[in-house]
Write an enzyme that holds these catalytic residues in place. Structure first.
Site, PDB file in Angstrom:
ATOM      1  N   GLU A  93       7.960   5.374   5.994  1.00 59.31           N
ATOM      2  CA  GLU A  93       6.947   4.856   6.922  1.00 59.31           C
ATOM      3  C   GLU A  93       7.210   3.392   7.271  1.00 59.31           C
ATOM      4  O   GLU A  93       7.760   2.664   6.453  1.00 59.31           O
ATOM      5  CB  GLU A  93       5.528   5.039   6.323  1.00 59.31           C
ATOM      6  CG  GLU A  93       5.271   4.250   5.061  1.00 59.31           C
ATOM      7  CD  GLU A  93       3.892   4.538   4.459  1.00 59.31           C
ATOM      8  OE1 GLU A  93       3.511   5.719   4.316  1.00 59.31           O
ATOM      9  OE2 GLU A  93       3.204   3.551   4.143  1.00 59.31           O
ATOM     10  N   ARG A 138       2.424   8.441  -2.216  1.00 56.21           N
ATOM     11  CA  ARG A 138       3.592   7.887  -1.545  1.00 56.21           C
ATOM     12  C   ARG A 138       4.342   9.016  -0.841  1.00 56.21           C
ATOM     13  O   ARG A 138       4.501  10.107  -1.398  1.00 56.21           O
ATOM     14  CB  ARG A 138       4.531   7.202  -2.541  1.00 56.21           C
ATOM     15  CG  ARG A 138       4.036   5.857  -3.061  1.00 56.21           C
ATOM     16  CD  ARG A 138       4.008   4.777  -1.981  1.00 56.21           C
ATOM     17  NE  ARG A 138       3.568   3.477  -2.471  1.00 56.21           N
ATOM     18  CZ  ARG A 138       2.303   3.022  -2.395  1.00 56.21           C
ATOM     19  NH1 ARG A 138       1.359   3.762  -1.845  1.00 56.21           N
ATOM     20  NH2 ARG A 138       1.999   1.815  -2.846  1.00 56.21           N
ATOM     21  N   HIS A 148      -1.534   5.558   6.544  1.00 58.94           N
ATOM     22  CA  HIS A 148      -1.632   4.840   5.263  1.00 58.94           C
ATOM     23  C   HIS A 148      -2.887   3.954   5.228  1.00 58.94           C
ATOM     24  O   HIS A 148      -2.808   2.748   5.014  1.00 58.94           O
ATOM     25  CB  HIS A 148      -0.369   3.991   5.010  1.00 58.94           C
ATOM     26  CG  HIS A 148      -0.186   3.624   3.567  1.00 58.94           C
ATOM     27  ND1 HIS A 148       1.040   3.440   2.978  1.00 58.94           N
ATOM     28  CD2 HIS A 148      -1.091   3.404   2.576  1.00 58.94           C
ATOM     29  CE1 HIS A 148       0.886   3.113   1.708  1.00 58.94           C
ATOM     30  NE2 HIS A 148      -0.408   3.086   1.438  1.00 58.94           N
TER      31      HIS A 148
HETATM   32  C1  8YV Z   1      -2.274  -0.429   0.349  1.00 62.27           C
HETATM   33  C2  8YV Z   1      -1.469   1.270  -1.395  1.00 62.27           C
HETATM   34  O1  8YV Z   1      -2.956  -0.327   1.543  1.00 62.27           O
HETATM   35  O2  8YV Z   1      -2.329  -0.068  -3.130  1.00 62.27           O
HETATM   36  C3  8YV Z   1      -1.435   0.685  -2.767  1.00 62.27           C
HETATM   37  O3  8YV Z   1      -0.475   0.966  -3.512  1.00 62.27           O
HETATM   38  O4  8YV Z   1      -0.701   2.098  -1.092  1.00 62.27           O
HETATM   39  C4  8YV Z   1      -2.479   0.859  -0.371  1.00 62.27           C
HETATM   40  O5  8YV Z   1      -3.745   0.780  -0.933  1.00 62.27           O
HETATM   41  C5  8YV Z   1      -0.912  -0.945   0.617  1.00 62.27           C
HETATM   42  O6  8YV Z   1       0.041  -0.522  -0.228  1.00 62.27           O
HETATM   43  C6  8YV Z   1      -1.018  -2.443   0.648  1.00 62.27           C
HETATM   44  O7  8YV Z   1      -0.017  -3.127   0.013  1.00 62.27           O
END
Ligand code: 8YV
Length: 321
Positions: A269, A240, A287
């Site tokens: 972001e 993150r 991301h």
């Molecule tokens: C996702 C992610 O693409 O799973 C997570 O926590 O950060 C990523 O894999 C995104 O958050 C989809 O909600």
């Protein structure tokens, strides 16, 4: 599956995931894939029993408090769940689940990609080629550090951290880690455990963030901790953006205190500190750590498995609350 359960699907998830949701639930979709703000989320939740969301949808305490009483479950299409106030969900009797494990390999692939692209200056090289600025091979052109024999410090040795360790071992790196608790030796596989995140920083030629976001970890990698890294370290972040203090990171990349960074996630972001754009020694991706066809389908199916279990009167396998 009781088809009469009304499910609000907040994003345009992969087609196979939407098809299964449509088959088993009475769904409201977001065909335009708009990012709904808090007011819209609350308004659109009316008349629904559950919400299938992503980490781009924020559910802090005040949003949870305003959700209609009919909402019984939030299933997030993500392993991370810092966008959901779990205490508030518990207080309002809303069950919550996430999608661990299925995205570990894809995210570790991305972390390894960032280790390679940042250290081997792939962004700079690619920009040079596209600009037609390559004048020919040169003995010291675009040199970066080798991976072999270098120490990779992994902060957070869960599924993603361990999958990254497996990849980095194959590249000849020495694995070091810090985790809330030390792993059993069959999971550690020779990785060196450190008693604190700071002790890990001190040995990390390469440093990868693979821990969950939490209020305590906000801006963990600040100026003071960057100073603990060996000179010329490479930092990668697929966890993150909020784990890094961008001003400190940018200053260390500008001065050469850090050799390079590979970043897939950003504080605030999709907005991010524009100074990153001017730095040649940063390789950035939007991301996309879990962005493989198979992984995004698996995440969606897992999110639906959790909903199915809940509405069948069973405990969702990935229940958080
Ligand atoms: C996702 C992610 O693409 O799973 C997570 O926590 O950060 C990523 O894999 C995104 O958050 C989809 O909600």
């Amino acid at each position: 599956m009781p088809k009469d359960i009304k499910l609000l699907v907040t994003r345009r998830f992969p087609a196979d995931v939407l098809a299964r949701a449509r088959r088993d639930y009475t769904c409201t979709f977001n065909d335009a894939d708009d990012l709904w703000n808090s007011d819209e989320l609350i308004r659109r939740a009316k008349g629904h029993d559950a919400i299938l969301c992503s980490s781009s949808n924020k559910f802090p305490n005040d949003v949870i408090a305003e959700l209609p009483d009919t909402i019984r479950m939030l299933s997030t299409f993500s392993v991370g769940y810092e966008h959901l106030d779990l205490d508030a969900c518990k207080a309002h009797g809303i069950a919550v689940s996430n999608t661990p494990d299925v995205l570990s390999d894809a995210t570790a692939d991305m972390a390894m990609l960032l280790v390679l692209t940042a250290s081997r200056r792939a962004g700079e090289a690619e920009r040079m080629m596209r600009a037609g600025a390559w004048t020919g091979w040169a003995p010291t052109q675009l040199l970066g550090p080798s991976l072999q024999g270098k120490r990779l410090g992994i902060l957070g040795m869960g599924g993603i951290g361990r999958a990254l360790a497996a990849r980095a071992r194959a590249f000849g790196m020495e694995i070091h880690y810090y985790n809330r608790s030390r792993l059993a030796s069959e999971l550690e596989l020779g990785a060196v455990y450190h008693e604190s995140a700071e002790a890990l920083l001190a040995v990390s030629n390469f440093f990868s963030l693979n821990c969950p976001m939490s209020p305590e970890m906000h801006h963990f990698l600040n100026a003071e901790r960057i100073e603990m890294l060996p000179q010329g370290a490479v930092v990668v972040n697929t966890a993150r953006g909020g784990l890094i203090n961008d001003a400190a990171m940018i200053a260390a990349l500008q001065s050469g205190r850090l050799f390079a960074a590979g970043l897939d996630v950003f504080d605030g972001e999709p907005n991010f500190n524009p100074a990153y754009r001017d730095l040649d020694n940063v390789f950035m991706t939007p991301h996309t750590g879990s962005a493989t066809v198979e992984t995004r389908n698996a995440m969606g199916f897992k999110a639906l498995d959790n909903l199915d279990a809940f509405f069948n009167g069973e405990d969702p396998p990935d229940r958080l609350v």
